[in-house]
Design an enzyme around this catalytic site. Structure first.
Site, mmCIF file in Angstrom:
data_model
loop_
_atom_site.group_PDB
_atom_site.id
_atom_site.type_symbol
_atom_site.label_atom_id
_atom_site.label_comp_id
_atom_site.label_asym_id
_atom_site.label_seq_id
_atom_site.Cartn_x
_atom_site.Cartn_y
_atom_site.Cartn_z
ATOM 1 N N GLU A 1 -5.680 -8.560 18.414
ATOM 2 C CA GLU A 1 -6.559 -8.686 17.089
ATOM 3 C C GLU A 1 -5.579 -8.097 15.856
ATOM 4 O OE1 GLU A 1 -7.535 -7.331 19.976
ATOM 5 O OE2 GLU A 1 -9.436 -8.190 20.284
ATOM 6 N N PHE B 1 -21.796 -0.388 25.783
ATOM 7 C CA PHE B 1 -20.901 -0.780 26.500
ATOM 8 C C PHE B 1 -19.988 -1.609 25.193
ATOM 9 C CE2 PHE B 1 -18.390 -4.504 28.051
ATOM 10 C CZ PHE B 1 -17.351 -3.703 28.549
ATOM 11 N N GLN B 2 -18.813 -1.183 24.908
ATOM 12 C CA GLN B 2 -18.005 -1.769 23.933
ATOM 13 C C GLN B 2 -18.616 -1.260 22.433
ATOM 14 O OE1 GLN B 2 -16.768 -5.651 25.033
ATOM 15 N NE2 GLN B 2 -14.952 -4.823 25.963
ATOM 16 N N LYS C 1 -25.111 -8.570 18.017
ATOM 17 C CA LYS C 1 -25.199 -9.527 18.791
ATOM 18 C C LYS C 1 -26.412 -10.464 18.450
ATOM 19 C CE LYS C 1 -25.177 -11.317 23.788
ATOM 20 N NZ LYS C 1 -25.016 -12.308 23.332
ATOM 21 N N MET D 1 15.828 2.421 10.290
ATOM 22 C CA MET D 1 15.456 3.135 8.911
ATOM 23 C C MET D 1 15.500 4.800 9.286
ATOM 24 S SD MET D 1 15.389 2.967 5.958
ATOM 25 C CE MET D 1 14.457 1.705 4.825
HETATM 26 C C1 LIG Z 1 10.622 1.228 3.780
HETATM 27 C C2 LIG Z 1 9.776 0.729 2.457
HETATM 28 C C3 LIG Z 1 10.562 0.755 1.300
HETATM 29 C C4 LIG Z 1 10.008 0.285 0.147
HETATM 30 N N1 LIG Z 1 10.993 0.560 -1.144
HETATM 31 C C5 LIG Z 1 10.441 -0.019 -2.382
HETATM 32 C C6 LIG Z 1 11.200 0.001 -3.368
HETATM 33 O O1 LIG Z 1 12.279 0.470 -3.239
HETATM 34 N N2 LIG Z 1 10.511 -0.567 -4.455
HETATM 35 C C7 LIG Z 1 9.355 -0.928 -4.590
HETATM 36 O O2 LIG Z 1 8.965 -1.435 -5.501
HETATM 37 N N3 LIG Z 1 8.630 -0.992 -3.612
HETATM 38 C C8 LIG Z 1 9.172 -0.415 -2.319
HETATM 39 N N4 LIG Z 1 8.042 -0.541 -1.359
HETATM 40 C C9 LIG Z 1 6.812 -1.111 -1.453
HETATM 41 C C10 LIG Z 1 5.840 0.151 -2.061
HETATM 42 O O3 LIG Z 1 5.259 0.897 -1.086
HETATM 43 C C11 LIG Z 1 4.707 -0.703 -2.594
HETATM 44 O O4 LIG Z 1 3.979 -1.128 -1.822
HETATM 45 C C12 LIG Z 1 4.954 -1.414 -4.015
HETATM 46 O O5 LIG Z 1 5.955 -0.703 -4.663
HETATM 47 C C13 LIG Z 1 3.686 -1.868 -4.603
HETATM 48 O O6 LIG Z 1 4.160 -2.790 -5.578
HETATM 49 P P1 LIG Z 1 2.918 -3.010 -6.702
HETATM 50 O O7 LIG Z 1 2.764 -2.046 -7.379
HETATM 51 O O8 LIG Z 1 3.741 -4.282 -7.531
HETATM 52 O O9 LIG Z 1 2.025 -3.821 -6.063
HETATM 53 P P2 LIG Z 1 0.501 -3.662 -5.209
HETATM 54 O O10 LIG Z 1 0.619 -2.584 -4.443
HETATM 55 O O11 LIG Z 1 0.106 -4.922 -4.731
HETATM 56 O O12 LIG Z 1 -0.330 -3.356 -6.215
HETATM 57 C C14 LIG Z 1 -0.812 -4.482 -7.295
HETATM 58 C C15 LIG Z 1 -1.411 -3.928 -8.758
HETATM 59 O O13 LIG Z 1 -1.583 -5.185 -9.470
HETATM 60 C C16 LIG Z 1 -3.104 -4.956 -9.659
HETATM 61 N N5 LIG Z 1 -3.719 -6.414 -9.875
HETATM 62 C C17 LIG Z 1 -3.980 -7.122 -8.813
HETATM 63 N N6 LIG Z 1 -4.812 -8.290 -9.288
HETATM 64 C C18 LIG Z 1 -4.396 -8.356 -10.602
HETATM 65 C C19 LIG Z 1 -4.849 -9.100 -11.734
HETATM 66 N N7 LIG Z 1 -5.210 -10.192 -11.480
HETATM 67 N N8 LIG Z 1 -4.583 -8.761 -13.122
HETATM 68 C C20 LIG Z 1 -3.930 -7.183 -13.141
HETATM 69 N N9 LIG Z 1 -3.690 -6.479 -12.234
HETATM 70 C C21 LIG Z 1 -3.937 -6.921 -10.897
HETATM 71 C C22 LIG Z 1 -3.749 -4.038 -8.731
HETATM 72 O O14 LIG Z 1 -4.951 -3.443 -9.182
HETATM 73 C C23 LIG Z 1 -2.476 -3.231 -8.643
HETATM 74 O O15 LIG Z 1 -2.754 -1.873 -9.180
HETATM 75 C C24 LIG Z 1 8.825 -0.116 0.112
HETATM 76 C C25 LIG Z 1 7.826 -0.105 1.152
HETATM 77 C C26 LIG Z 1 8.681 0.253 2.345
HETATM 78 C C27 LIG Z 1 7.476 0.175 3.699
HETATM 79 C C1 LIG Z 2 3.426 0.983 13.134
HETATM 80 C C2 LIG Z 2 4.748 1.952 12.341
HETATM 81 N N1 LIG Z 2 5.039 2.953 13.224
HETATM 82 C C3 LIG Z 2 6.000 3.668 12.819
HETATM 83 C C4 LIG Z 2 6.708 3.547 11.545
HETATM 84 C C5 LIG Z 2 7.614 4.286 10.897
HETATM 85 N N2 LIG Z 2 8.869 3.436 10.870
HETATM 86 C C6 LIG Z 2 9.239 3.248 9.546
HETATM 87 S S1 LIG Z 2 10.877 2.273 9.708
HETATM 88 C C7 LIG Z 2 10.870 2.163 11.405
HETATM 89 C C8 LIG Z 2 12.028 1.892 12.251
HETATM 90 C C9 LIG Z 2 11.902 0.366 12.245
HETATM 91 O O1 LIG Z 2 12.700 -0.013 13.188
HETATM 92 P P1 LIG Z 2 13.155 -1.502 13.331
HETATM 93 O O2 LIG Z 2 11.987 -2.410 13.377
HETATM 94 O O3 LIG Z 2 14.115 -1.776 14.524
HETATM 95 O O4 LIG Z 2 13.915 -2.164 11.970
HETATM 96 P P2 LIG Z 2 15.244 -1.546 11.364
HETATM 97 O O5 LIG Z 2 14.836 -0.318 10.266
HETATM 98 O O6 LIG Z 2 16.199 -0.942 12.611
HETATM 99 O O7 LIG Z 2 15.653 -2.708 10.730
HETATM 100 C C10 LIG Z 2 9.873 3.298 11.752
HETATM 101 C C11 LIG Z 2 9.610 3.775 13.074
HETATM 102 C C12 LIG Z 2 6.248 2.261 10.808
HETATM 103 N N3 LIG Z 2 6.537 1.933 9.604
HETATM 104 N N4 LIG Z 2 5.216 1.624 11.240
#
Ligand SMILES: Cc1cc2nc3c(=O)[nH]c(=O)nc-3n(C[C@H](O)[C@H](O)[C@H](O)COP(=O)(O)OP(=O)(O)OC[C@H]3O[C@@H](n4cnc5c(N)ncnc54)[C@H](O)[C@@H]3O)c2cc1C
Ligand SMILES: Cc1ncc(C[n+]2csc(CCOP(=O)(O)OP(=O)(O)O)c2C)c(N)n1
Lengths: 572, 159
Positions: free
Chosen positions: A53, A115-116, A165, A480
């Site tokens: 799911e 159940f469930q 259901k 990472m």
């Molecule tokens: C390992 C990792 C590293 C990351 N590193 C980075 C990084 O270096 N840099 C980075 O930027 N992100 C990074 N991220 C992602 C970060 O966590 C956020 O998801 C991201 O920065 C959010 O981008 P955003 O605010 O543009 O978008 P969203 O989170 O999608 O937010 C959208 C915004 O736009 C608004 N909005 C939506 N529709 C409209 C509309 N029609 N008109 C006006 N406003 C609207 C919403 O209200 C919201 O405030 C990383 C994520 C991970 C998992």
């Molecule tokens: C469901 C979930 N569990 C744990 C984490 C924490 N986490 C962030 S990056 C990472 C490693 C990801 O490993 P892999 O998919 O092999 O990618 P790599 O960083 O090696 O490119 C972990 C465990 C997460 N982001 N999501």
């Protein structure tokens, strides 16, 4: 519409069709037998049977982000619904429009540990934009219409409908296709003209304007307006992770992604600009990093967001604009056309050009000395796909390599789990993407750890002829986390080694997919071509170094100009 | 830290209260009082919420509340522009007739009412501004408060 007598399940199907639903991703169960019985007779809705799911929710999410339409997923009560939760939280965090239907035990048994039984309504409340527990069959038309209306308007998000259901089985006389909405839901869309006018003045007079494009630009299809504004103004554009694709990344005014793992140039530009126009972004901590005094210190900050709760939440702003960014941009463009005086932007434009070229040269230099195999593989992949594909990502280094080196040319072609950072998202999201646009190449840039979280759905791809290509950066580690251990925890690699990872080629073959290993970036071209030509779902196992690092980065506690690992970058 | 009173019109659905309180919990905000009651409009209820926090925290919460689908209207009530009431029921020790007399005098001067009495206790009702109730309760502590019930505040804006 005239009153009709239908079972709850039939009403659900009729209303889904009325909302334009063509595909649903799900898994049936006991309490959903009536709904699946109604779907059995139905040709207008394609149901794709998933193998978990969570994947159903991610697939609906991927479908939504790529198509701009609301994705639909279905799960049974109890474990089906709880399995769905991660996927719902993921979609909601990134404001993707998804409607989830869950089965529930009969109303008379709710609260008895039947159940469930699980309290899906309360469990999913904090991870959805809204949710419903339907108690009467005759309420279904209004609930379903509003679920789609709420999910797909304003700040988009997830709406869940819990369906006992008996509500599905009972027959009721109803008026289908009601357009009645809730008094408390008025998605705020028209921006204030005083504010947009002020914005135009600030931007016109600025000498170093910068546009920060976020996910809101993509979800509101405002990329044309964005580009016009940038070009008219001579403003550079940087994006967030969610904003990737808002402007072609080879556009001379684009400096790529900013933030903790962003491009050095993009972060520099944020620090140097004198006017910052933030469009549809929530200033997440991954973007701003921790030292807020380094984030646009000299700039007048303008923030356009459809969600008033985002304004002044993470960053104090000078000009707030609440409303739809597409409309706001149209207004700003209109006011700008009336501006007579423009600030001198020539010095800034020269600097932007230099920064853009430096970055682009680095990305095009596929086998640049001193870079890792991971860098090279993703640069190579970017070159081969040439922006003409949909790329989804898993989470971790693989995701950041993709964000850094994969160059998008169009919106809705880079799909990544930004807010929740859900490992296992990319592959099922790719399934949803491929279903949305079957003619496009769809590639999941994966890590070995992430892929193992949802790879069982290769079976779904084979069974339903959904040929997505998974490219694994195989580093035998949770890379990472290992990178952080190496850099900030004295190289104590606590539980990040994956040890005996499976043979991904054989794994692919066991599912009936195409599989191939590649050890040299220069061999990727042939392997990728064979994968696409096979017409099958494919897994490409790219062997990279265990200590490859995604750099530069902002270390914990740092600010936007405090990146480490910049030795490899040409300074500008 | 300050207290803010927010008056809400919400759809009368099951789960609205859970959604509301969940939202406060999620954002780490402390509710000091929450009352729910029917109102002049069919199908809607009125909620009066008193929350404590810094100005910016409270402002953020107010915006988040407005975002909830079932919230039809949000009104900020300032103390000087609203009539604010709390209802309190108290069971107070009155060991002897001297004490009972003293309690009755205070009850009268505060505009409270004796609802029931036994040989060694009285039950008092007072509907007043929360601060006045606080003071009354403090006074009654002197005699010994056996039980205290307060409904939480409700408030209506002046025109
Ligand atoms: C390992 C990792 C590293 C990351 N590193 C980075 C990084 O270096 N840099 C980075 O930027 N992100 C990074 N991220 C992602 C970060 O966590 C956020 O998801 C991201 O920065 C959010 O981008 P955003 O605010 O543009 O978008 P969203 O989170 O999608 O937010 C959208 C915004 O736009 C608004 N909005 C939506 N529709 C409209 C509309 N029609 N008109 C006006 N406003 C609207 C919403 O209200 C919201 O405030 C990383 C994520 C991970 C998992
Ligand atoms: C469901 C979930 N569990 C744990 C984490 C924490 N986490 C962030 S990056 C990472 C490693 C990801 O490993 P892999 O998919 O092999 O990618 P790599 O960083 O090696 O490119 C972990 C465990 C997460 N982001 N999501």
């Amino acid at each position: 519409m005239a009153r009709v007598k239908l079972s709850g399940a039939e009403i659900v199907v009729e209303e889904l069709k009325d909302e334009g639903v063509e595909v649903a991703f799900g898994i049936p169960g006991g309490v959903l037998l009536d709904l699946y019985d109604a779907l059995y007779k139905e040709d207008a809705i394609r149901h794709i049977l998933m193998r978990h799911e969570q994947c159903a929710a991610h697939a609906a999410d991927g479908y939504a982000r790529v198509s701009g339409r609301t994705g639909v997923c279905i799960a049974t009560s109890g474990p089906g619904a709880t399995n769905l939760v991660t996927g719902l939280a993921n979609a909601n965090m990134d404001s993707a429009p998804v409607v989830a239907l869950t089965g529930q035990v009969v109303t008379s048994a709710i609260g008895t540990n039947a159940f469930q039984e699980a309290s899906t309504f309360t469990i999913t409340m904090p991870v959805t934009k809204h949710n419903f527990l339907v108690k009467r069959t005759e309420d279904l038309p209004k609930v379903i219409h509003n679920a789609f209306y709420i999910a797909s308007t304003g700040r988009k998000g997830v709406v869940l409908i819990d369906l006992p259901k008996d509500v599905l089985a009972d027959v009721a006389k109803v008026n289908l296709h009601t357009k009645e909405t809730f008094a408390g839901y008025k998605p705020n869309i028209k921006p204030n003209i005083v504010q947009t006018k002020k914005t135009a003045e600030v931007l016109a007079n600025a000498e170093r304007p910068l546009i920060l494009a976020g996910g809101g630009i993509i979800s509101s299809d405002a990329t044309e307006e964005l580009r016009s504004l940038a070009e008219l103004l001579g403003a550079c554009v940087v994006t967030t992770l969610m904003g990737k694709g808002a402007i072609p990344e080879n556009h001379p005014l684009c400096l790529g992604m900013a933030g903790m793992h962003g491009h050095l140039c993009a972060n520099r530009a944020i620090n140097e600009c004198d006017a910052l126009l933030a469009l549809g972004t929530r200033f997440s901590d991954r973007l701003t990093a921790w030292q807020l005094d380094q984030f646009a210190p000299d700039a007048t900050v303008i923030h356009v967001d459809i969600d008033a709760a985002e304004i002044n939440k993470n960053l104090p702003v000078d000009i707030p604009i609440v409303g739809d960014v597409k409309l706001a941009l149209a207004d700003i463009l209109k006011w700008l056309a009336k501006q007579k005086k423009m600030g001198d932007k020539s010095v800034w434009l020269q600097r932007v050009k230099e920064m853009h070229t430096t970055c682009e040269d680095c990305i095009k230099d596929v086998r640049r000395a001193g870079t890792s195999l991971s860098d090279m593989f993703i640069k190579e992949l970017s070159l081969l796909l040439d922006g003409d594909a949909i790329v989804t990502t898993e989470v971790g280094q693989c995701q950041m390599f993709a964000a850094h080196y994969y160059m998008t040319k169009e919106p809705r072609t880079f799909i990544s789990s930004g807010g929740l950072g859900t490992m296992g998202f990319g592959f099922p999201a790719a399934i949803g993407a491929k279903v949305a646009v079957p003619d496009k190449k769809v590639v999941d840039i994966a890590g070995d750890g992430s892929f193992l979280m949802t790879c069982q759905d290769l079976a779904t791809c084979v069974e339903n002829d959904i040929p997505v290509v998974v490219c694994i950066l195989n580093n035998r580690y949770l890379g990472m986390v290992r990178q952080w251990q190496e850099l900030f925890y004295d190289k104590k690699y606590s539980h990040t080694g994956l040890g005996a990872t499976p043979d991904f080629v054989k794994l692919a073959e066991a599912f009936g997919c195409y599989g191939e290993r590649v050890e040299k970036p220069e061999d990727l071209k042939d392997v990728l071509n064979s994968a696409f030509e096979s017409g099958k779902p494919a897994v490409i196992d790219m062997i990279v170094g265990s200590d490859d690092k995604i750099l530069p980065m902002i270390p914990p506690g740092g600010g936007i100009i405090g990146m480490i690992g910049t030795e490899r970058c040409k300074h500008v | 830290m300050q207290t803010r009173i927010i008056s809400l019109l919400v759809e009368d659905h099951p789960g609205v209260l859970t959604r509301m309180s969940g939202m406060f919990t999620m954002r780490g905000i402390n509710i000091t009082s929450l009352t729910v009651s029917p109102c002049e409009k069919n199908g809607l209820s009125r909620m009066t919420v008193a929350i404590k926090g810094t100005e910016s925290e409270l402002e953020k919460v107010r915006k988040q509340i407005s975002n909830l689908i079932e919230v039809v209207k949000v009104v900020d009530l300032k103390a000087d522009e609203a009539i604010i009431r709390d209802l309190c029921l108290l069971k107070v020790h009155t060991k002897d007739s001297g004490m009972r007399l003293e309690v009755m005098l205070l009850v009268e001067s505060y505009g409270a009412k004796i609802m029931d009495a036994t040989l060694d206790s009285v039950i008092i009702e007072l509907t007043e501004e929360p601060k006045k109730i606080d003071r009354f309760v403090d006074l009654m502590q002197h005699f010994g408060v056996k039980q205290l019930f307060r409904t939480g505040l409700t408030a209506i804006g002046r025109d």
